[in-house]
Write a protein that holds these residues in place. Structure first.
Motif, PDB file in Angstrom:
ATOM      1  N   ALA B 120       3.832  38.225  73.117  1.00 25.33           N
ATOM      2  CA  ALA B 120       5.266  37.948  73.232  1.00 25.33           C
ATOM      3  C   ALA B 120       5.571  37.200  74.527  1.00 25.33           C
ATOM      4  O   ALA B 120       6.342  36.231  74.532  1.00 25.33           O
ATOM      5  CB  ALA B 120       6.057  39.253  73.165  1.00 25.33           C
ATOM      6  N   VAL B 121       4.943  37.619  75.629  1.00 28.16           N
ATOM      7  CA  VAL B 121       5.167  36.941  76.912  1.00 28.16           C
ATOM      8  C   VAL B 121       4.742  35.482  76.804  1.00 28.16           C
ATOM      9  O   VAL B 121       5.455  34.566  77.214  1.00 28.16           O
ATOM     10  CB  VAL B 121       4.379  37.648  78.041  1.00 28.16           C
ATOM     11  CG1 VAL B 121       4.401  36.806  79.313  1.00 28.16           C
ATOM     12  CG2 VAL B 121       4.972  39.021  78.311  1.00 28.16           C
ATOM     13  N   TYR B 125       9.023  35.238  75.310  1.00 29.23           N
ATOM     14  CA  TYR B 125       9.967  36.348  75.154  1.00 29.23           C
ATOM     15  C   TYR B 125      10.436  36.853  76.515  1.00 29.23           C
ATOM     16  O   TYR B 125       9.653  36.943  77.452  1.00 29.23           O
ATOM     17  CB  TYR B 125       9.307  37.524  74.430  1.00 29.23           C
ATOM     18  CG  TYR B 125       9.335  37.436  72.929  1.00 29.23           C
ATOM     19  CD1 TYR B 125       8.629  36.455  72.276  1.00 29.23           C
ATOM     20  CD2 TYR B 125      10.065  38.346  72.177  1.00 29.23           C
ATOM     21  CE1 TYR B 125       8.652  36.372  70.892  1.00 29.23           C
ATOM     22  CE2 TYR B 125      10.091  38.277  70.790  1.00 29.23           C
ATOM     23  CZ  TYR B 125       9.384  37.288  70.151  1.00 29.23           C
ATOM     24  OH  TYR B 125       9.411  37.209  68.797  1.00 29.23           O
ATOM     25  N   GLY B 126      11.689  37.252  76.572  1.00 28.01           N
ATOM     26  CA  GLY B 126      12.189  37.965  77.736  1.00 28.01           C
ATOM     27  C   GLY B 126      11.909  39.448  77.565  1.00 28.01           C
ATOM     28  O   GLY B 126      11.486  39.896  76.494  1.00 28.01           O
ATOM     29  N   ASP B 129      13.906  41.471  74.557  1.00 28.43           N
ATOM     30  CA  ASP B 129      13.404  41.238  73.193  1.00 28.43           C
ATOM     31  C   ASP B 129      11.982  41.751  73.030  1.00 28.43           C
ATOM     32  O   ASP B 129      11.595  42.208  71.961  1.00 28.43           O
ATOM     33  CB  ASP B 129      13.444  39.742  72.854  1.00 28.43           C
ATOM     34  CG  ASP B 129      14.819  39.330  72.353  1.00 28.43           C
ATOM     35  OD1 ASP B 129      15.542  40.202  71.843  1.00 28.43           O
ATOM     36  OD2 ASP B 129      15.168  38.141  72.484  1.00 28.43           O
ATOM     37  N   ARG B 132      12.434  45.457  72.567  1.00 29.37           N
ATOM     38  CA  ARG B 132      13.212  45.810  71.389  1.00 29.37           C
ATOM     39  C   ARG B 132      12.499  45.419  70.100  1.00 29.37           C
ATOM     40  O   ARG B 132      12.522  46.154  69.125  1.00 29.37           O
ATOM     41  CB  ARG B 132      14.572  45.094  71.475  1.00 29.37           C
ATOM     42  CG  ARG B 132      15.658  45.647  70.597  1.00 29.37           C
ATOM     43  CD  ARG B 132      16.991  44.984  70.962  1.00 29.37           C
ATOM     44  NE  ARG B 132      16.937  43.538  70.751  1.00 29.37           N
ATOM     45  CZ  ARG B 132      17.184  42.962  69.584  1.00 29.37           C
ATOM     46  NH1 ARG B 132      17.506  43.692  68.548  1.00 29.37           N
ATOM     47  NH2 ARG B 132      17.124  41.656  69.457  1.00 29.37           N
ATOM     48  N   ARG B 133      11.874  44.278  70.081  1.00 28.24           N
ATOM     49  CA  ARG B 133      11.317  43.751  68.841  1.00 28.24           C
ATOM     50  C   ARG B 133       9.827  44.045  68.677  1.00 28.24           C
ATOM     51  O   ARG B 133       9.335  44.103  67.567  1.00 28.24           O
ATOM     52  CB  ARG B 133      11.535  42.231  68.772  1.00 28.24           C
ATOM     53  CG  ARG B 133      12.979  41.818  68.808  1.00 28.24           C
ATOM     54  CD  ARG B 133      13.691  42.192  67.531  1.00 28.24           C
ATOM     55  NE  ARG B 133      12.997  41.643  66.373  1.00 28.24           N
ATOM     56  CZ  ARG B 133      13.278  41.975  65.125  1.00 28.24           C
ATOM     57  NH1 ARG B 133      14.230  42.853  64.887  1.00 28.24           N
ATOM     58  NH2 ARG B 133      12.609  41.439  64.135  1.00 28.24           N
ATOM     59  N   ILE B 134       9.104  44.143  69.783  1.00 23.26           N
ATOM     60  CA  ILE B 134       7.640  44.229  69.679  1.00 23.26           C
ATOM     61  C   ILE B 134       7.112  45.609  70.079  1.00 23.26           C
ATOM     62  O   ILE B 134       6.387  46.246  69.320  1.00 23.26           O
ATOM     63  CB  ILE B 134       6.965  43.138  70.560  1.00 23.26           C
ATOM     64  CG1 ILE B 134       7.570  41.761  70.274  1.00 23.26           C
ATOM     65  CG2 ILE B 134       5.449  43.151  70.370  1.00 23.26           C
ATOM     66  CD1 ILE B 134       7.448  41.287  68.838  1.00 23.26           C
TER      67      ILE B 134
END
Lengths: 260, 216
Positions: B120-121, B125-126, B129, B132-134
């Motif tokens: 994600a990074v 992604y911030g 998110d 929350r998402r991952i």
């Protein structure tokens, strides 16, 4: 001369007392494919991870299309950490593929690709799904859109991971041993996708042990050992004409291991 | 065994079971919010939130729930804060459960492979998110069995709120026992209601586990 897509100057990195990278210089021009080879623990993965600042480097500079990544310079030339939002913006432009795929198991293949388009690129759901589906088609996995990652083979998972990175329309792609975790018979399908990508002119920096792939696809090979680039040049030169004893020894070991 | 005790007390016990269930669910839900916040603080990588989160867990896991309830109810009254019994009860349950749930979630988050967040990074992604998402959806999935465990423990521990004068299931069972002089029947009936609540909860837990595991 065009600005290099990646320009690394005197990059140094230590984990505690252990110095992993020592003054590495490396340029990757637009559309160039550079393979990093070398023994385990030589620092090649760490070097790759410095490009998108997943691994903060301590010394030197890493520039992406001319822009310093990870740090800002103040008026006195002192470095301070870059604002998170700007770092995120730079990372959006750099695709990365990992050894262990790192697909998200709670989402389908399609959602793995569309999710970042929605969260990071801010695309509406329909558009993100369409683009994700197109990307899965491109890596030959249109029929696996609804499958969860753990239902896919390693090769399929890695192709989904490549689709996820490509969907973001990055300016360059980093590959960290993309085939090392795969069963031997699944390596080919992943390399095939990468080869097609290289042919389309994608800028690629690849850590790999696939010497055959490197020899055929790379514009340049960089051999790393002990945190330094000991040899860098066209595949022919590195593989066949290197005078550097460590390179010859490494390749000899590689040939011996793969001869039967 | 006098069966008329069952039929006469059923209505009272059913009502009291409703009180127990409502209190516990409120404690579980608020405890989950607290637990999530404390867990995120503990894993934030920032020294002060980490210290505060660790201190929270130490205190509220270290003090018996009974003591915590009595403290909230009586002590706060002496310093001029008149806390209604219900607020004290739900407060005590959620503060205590929050500490346990924080640790369950922390363990689950540590079980999510590092590469999940890294992917994600790398995609840009911030932090919000990414969590929350991952990270959290995967952690919640891992933590369903221990969380159900914690919820069942909390329902049973909710009997302690009778000390602040709330007529929940255990208290009402005691009342019936002393009024009828039939303790065996009274506690058998009370225990039956606990069992029904907890088996239902365990069933919902398995259902959640199966639904979350779909595809994985």
């Amino acid at each position: 001369m065009t600005v290099p897509m990646i320009a690394m100057r005197a990059v140094g990195k230590s984990f505690g007392a252990h110095q992993v990278l020592r003054g590495v210089d490396l340029d990757v021009a637009p559309s160039e494919v550079v393979c990093l080879i070398g023994p385990s623990g030589s620092g090649k993965s760490t070097l790759l991870r410095c490009v998108n600042f997943l691994e903060p480097y301590d010394e030197g500079e890493v520039r992406i299309a001319g822009e310093l990544i990870g740090y800002d310079l103040d008026s006195e030339g002192e470095r301070r950490p870059m604002a998170p939002s700007r770092l995120r913006a730079m990372r959006r432009e750099i695709g990365m593929v990992f050894q262990h795929f790192n697909l998200w198991p709670h989402m389908t293949a399609l959602e793995n690709v569309s999710e970042p388009l929605r969260r990071v690129r801010g695309l509406p759901k329909g558009e993100a799904t369409d683009r994700a589906a197109a990307m899965l088609r491109r890596v030959g996995l249109a029929d696996k859109a609804g499958a969860h990652p753990l239902r896919l083979s390693g090769g399929q998972q890695q192709r989904v991971a490549i689709a996820r990175a490509l969907a973001m329309q990055p300016r360059l792609m980093l590959f960290d041993e993309p085939t090392s975790a795969l069963d031997p018979e699944l390596v080919g399908e992943v390399l095939e996708v990468m080869r097609a990508l290289a042919a389309e002119g994608m800028t690629m920096l690849i850590v790999t042990h696939e010497m055959g792939f490197a020899a055929h696809v790379a514009s340049r090979i960089a051999f790393i050992d002990g945190g330094r680039i000991l040899e860098s040049g066209p595949p022919r030169r590195v593989f066949h004409e290197s005078a550097e004893p460590r390179v010859r020894q490494f390749l000899q070991t590689y040939h011996d291991r793969n001869a039967f | 065994m006098r069966f008329s005790v069952f039929s006469h007390s059923f209505g009272y016990l059913a009502h009291a079971a409703g009180v127990t269930l409502a209190l516990s669910l409120a404690g579980i839900a608020l405890g989950f919010v607290i637990g999530m916040a404390v867990c995120v603080a503990r894993l934030s990588g920032k020294p002060w939130p980490e210290r505060l989160g660790a201190a929270y867990v130490s205190v509220f896991r270290g003090v018996p729930l009974l003591v915590l309830l009595l403290f909230i109810y009586y002590f706060l009254a002496t310093v001029g804060l008149d806390v209604p019994a219900l607020v004290a009860a739900i407060g005590g349950l959620s503060l205590s459960s929050g500490a346990y749930q924080a640790e369950i979630l922390r363990g689950a988050l540590n079980a999510v492979p590092r590469g999940q967040g890294e992917a994600a990074v790398a995609l840009g992604y911030g932090a919000v998110d990414r969590w929350r998402r991952i990270l959290l959806p995967q952690a919640v999935r891992i933590s369903v069995p221990p969380l159900i465990n914690e919820f069942i423990l909390l329902i049973k521990a909710s009997s302690l709120v009778s000390v602040v004068g709330i007529a929940e299931l255990t208290r009402v069972s005691m009342n019936i026992a002393s009024m009828t002089y039939r303790p065996l029947e009274a506690y058998l009936a009370g225990g039956f209601f606990y069992l029904v609540i907890n088996l239902t909860l365990a069933g919902l837990g398995s259902l959640a586990e199966r639904r979350l595991a779909r595809g994985a």
